[in-house]
Scaffold this active site. Structure first.
Site, PDB file in Angstrom:
ATOM      1  CB  SER A  24      -0.902   0.004   1.239  1.00  0.00           C
ATOM      2  OG  SER A  24      -1.576   1.242   1.312  1.00  0.00           O
ATOM      3  CB  THR A  71      -7.655  -1.242   0.679  1.00  0.00           C
ATOM      4  OG1 THR A  71      -7.593  -1.491  -0.713  1.00  0.00           O
ATOM      5  CG2 THR A  71      -6.542  -1.980   1.403  1.00  0.00           C
ATOM      6  CE  LYS A  75     -11.746  -0.174  -1.348  1.00  0.00           C
ATOM      7  NZ  LYS A  75     -11.655   0.522  -2.629  1.00  0.00           N
TER       8      LYS A  75
END
Ligand code: ATR
Length: 283
Positions: A24, A71, A75
């Site tokens: 990320s 993420t 979600k």
């Protein structure tokens, strides 16, 4: 005195939760935002085991955390978990931003506004009155539909390999504008001004089956994915005469900027951060 001192220097805690999470860019993006805006905060990446999401969010809240990004693949679970949702999160069926406060979990979804801001502000591409094609009918597509339709395109077509999913998705947003769902064979005789790839095909170096005549003059092609090299859809777009060919790096930074604003009430300079990331991706 030491308590006050401790409180003063303590940084507000934020994090992104996902699985996998190690790649990320969110911690880096938010650290750049924080530096730019002189906000005292710490933003980390938390790997969450499948089945452990609600517990992880509860622990973060209990430890005094201020906000989370969520993420893949959590979600939808985040959407269920929150106690309050923005209209755009409600419509998306997915939450990528949580703000903690007063015992409440406020859930928002900044993906769609991230895409729209990148197109409209960073690239000066108007969506209003344009013919827009959105490829894909999964979570990524659903997340951007409400903000795209709010821009009032002339029409919005969702094309998907599994046709029923495109048709159902279009039906569930039909109250918001001129939207249709179909398979890729349905777009054979139509031209579009803006084509957005929200499929996972680029991840595997694949491409949905697109007709050669798909693009209107000076069309904009946008892949929500990004990488050091152009995706297969971007390569197709360049070979088929697109006026603009864009990747999803700007959307990534813009959705983060909107989350930052929700938490801190301050808008970072996203363009500067996009430029930093772009330079690093190329080097
Ligand atoms: P995400 O949350 O990233 O949208 P998803 O819900 O698994 O992930 O959806 C992936 C999307 O990419 C779907 O629209 C999928 O099409 P299907 O609904 O028919 O499965 C699409 N997709 C994945 N690989 C593809 C490929 N090689 N060609 C065309 N579409 C593809």
């Amino acid at each position: 005195m030491s308590d006050i001192f401790d409180f003063d220097v303590r940084k507000d805690q934020y994090a992104v939760m996902g699985n996998p999470i190690s790649h990320s860019k969110s911690p880096y993006i938010h650290s750049l935002f924080a530096k730019q805006t002189s906000q005292r905060l710490e933003y980390t990446a938390i790997h969450v085991d499948l089945g452990g999401f609600a517990q992880a969010v509860g622990n973060f809240d209990a430890a005094g955390g201020k906000g989370l990004n969520i993420t893949v693949p959590f979600k939808q679970e985040a959407w269920q978990l929150v106690t309050e949702r923005s209209e755009r999160a409600e419509r998306a069926g997915a939450v990528n931003t949580i703000r903690f406060g007063k015992g409440q979990l406020y859930g928002d979804n900044t993906d769609g506004v991230g895409l729209v801001n990148d197109l409209r502000i960073n690239h000066q591409i108007a969506i209003k009155a344009k013919r827009v094609l959105l490829m894909g009918a999964g979570g990524a597509a659903r997340g951007v539909l409400a903000p795209l339709l709010a821009e009032q395109p002339l029409e919005l077509v969702i094309a998907n390999r599994t046709v029923d999913k495109a048709v159902e998705l279009a039906m569930s947003f039909a109250d918001m504008g001129n939207i249709k769902g179909m398979g890729y064979d349905g777009i054979n005789d139509i031209q579009f001004d803006i084509v957005i790839n929200a499929t996972a095909a680029s991840l595997q170096g694949q491409l949905p089956p697109l007709p050669d005549e798909l693009l209107a003059e000076n069309a904009c092609c946008y892949d929500m994915m990004y990488g050091a090299e152009p995706t297969s859809f971007m390569q197709w777009a360049s070979a088929h005469g697109a006026g603009r060919v864009l990747d999803g790096l700007g959307m990534l930074v813009e959705q983060a900027a909107e989350s930052f604003y929700i938490w801190r009430g301050v808008r970072p300079d996203s363009i500067a951060v996009i430029e930093t990331l772009r330079a690093e991706t190329k080097s």
